[in-house]
Design an enzyme around this catalytic site. Structure first.
Site, PDB file in Angstrom:
ATOM      1  N   LYS A 282       0.572  -1.056  -0.207  1.00  0.00           N
ATOM      2  CA  LYS A 282       0.020  -0.169   0.302  1.00  0.00           C
ATOM      3  C   LYS A 282       0.505   1.191   0.106  1.00  0.00           C
ATOM      4  CE  LYS A 282      -3.619  -0.504   3.158  1.00  0.00           C
ATOM      5  NZ  LYS A 282      -4.265  -0.824   3.513  1.00  0.00           N
TER       6      LYS A 282
ATOM      7  N   LYS B  86      -6.849  -6.242  -2.810  1.00  0.00           N
ATOM      8  CA  LYS B  86      -8.148  -5.494  -1.872  1.00  0.00           C
ATOM      9  C   LYS B  86      -8.564  -4.818  -2.708  1.00  0.00           C
ATOM     10  CE  LYS B  86      -6.840  -4.720   2.283  1.00  0.00           C
ATOM     11  NZ  LYS B  86      -5.942  -4.644   3.382  1.00  0.00           N
TER      12      LYS B  86
HETATM   13  O1  LIG Z   1      -5.038  -2.702   5.786  1.00  0.00           O
HETATM   14  C1  LIG Z   1      -4.282  -2.418   7.381  1.00  0.00           C
HETATM   15  C2  LIG Z   1      -4.402  -0.840   6.982  1.00  0.00           C
HETATM   16  O2  LIG Z   1      -2.767   0.172   5.931  1.00  0.00           O
HETATM   17  C3  LIG Z   1      -3.991   0.119   7.926  1.00  0.00           C
HETATM   18  O3  LIG Z   1      -3.618   1.840   8.125  1.00  0.00           O
HETATM   19  P1  LIG Z   1      -3.733   1.912   9.291  1.00  0.00           P
HETATM   20  O4  LIG Z   1      -3.068   0.815  10.701  1.00  0.00           O
HETATM   21  O5  LIG Z   1      -2.824   3.454   9.454  1.00  0.00           O
HETATM   22  O6  LIG Z   1      -5.113   2.483   9.527  1.00  0.00           O
END
Ligand SMILES: O=C[C@H](O)COP(=O)(O)O
Length: 222
Positions: free
Chosen positions: A28, A86
């Site tokens: 991501k 996803k």
């Molecule tokens: O898929 C999970 C997310 O990347 C969680 O990111 P975060 O903990 O910054 O909300």
């Protein structure tokens, strides 16, 4: 058993995540949004680094509710060889427009539908995703500046979500600016995954670099 999903942005972070005990390496780019996508070249580089030691998921990005764009992004991401793709659904319109795309994909592709606790898709029945052939459903937050998962949904709602997913044979994931102190509230719900990015990073900021010590703490708490 609940597994640990760690979102990473490059091969170095993927290696840290593996060494720190992450069960699922999630690719991501947090700079580009809640489900910001990395480039296909970056995804391939990270896959080469992971080398099959852990399953890998990747997002297709925070895309508009356009079926053609979504279909193209899913197919391009699938071609990299990631284990899970996803797809974020931000509105009812988004679901109506793009869930049929998912239903038409090859049955072997493992799609995880991501719903958002701070968006109208929060209470979508997981049965819709099971019917479309998804492998899993995940709850996250869209606006990282406005609270954590448990600020938007209480544990009873989350329990119903996880149990419904289980009944339907779907993997389930919970995420959304989770902190270590959320773990004792969420672990009893027994989701397949708890997902983290911000809590693993310097200063608790998801756009910073992953810090091994934070991952060790979260791993131990799980
Ligand atoms: O898929 C999970 C997310 O990347 C969680 O990111 P975060 O903990 O910054 O909300």
């Amino acid at each position: 058993m609940t597994r640990l999903l760690a979102s990473v942005t490059d091969a170095d972070e993927a290696e840290l995540a593996i060494q720190g005990g992450a069960d699922l390496i999630d690719l991501k780019d947090p700079v580009r949004g809640a489900l910001g996508a990395l480039s296909l070249a970056d995804i391939q580089r990270i896959l080469a680094q992971v080398g099959g030691r852990r399953p890998v998921s990747a997002t297709i990005g925070d895309l508009p509710p356009d079926p053609e764009t979504t279909d193209a992004a899913i197919r391009a991401t699938a071609a990299t060889g990631v284990d899970f793709i996803k797809i974020g659904f931000f509105s009812e319109r988004h679901l109506d427009a793009c869930l049929p795309v998912v239903a038409d994909l090859p049955a072997t592709w493992r799609i995880v539908a991501v719903l958002f606790a701070d968006r109208p898709t929060a209470n979508t029945d997981p049965a819709r995703f099971a019917a479309a052939g998804c492998a899993g459903v995940m709850l996250d937050t869209a606006d990282k500046s406005r609270g954590r998962l448990l600020d938007h949904l209480d544990t009873d709602s989350l329990r119903r979500f996880v149990e419904r997913a289980k009944q339907l044979g779907l993997m389930s994931g919970l995420a959304g600016s989770l902190r270590q102190e959320d773990i004792p509230h969420l672990l009893p719900l027994a989701p397949s995954y708890l997902g983290f990015r911000g809590a693993l990073c310097a200063a608790g900021r998801r756009v910073e670099r992953l810090v091994p010590e934070r991952l060790t703490e979260i791993r131990a708490a799980l």
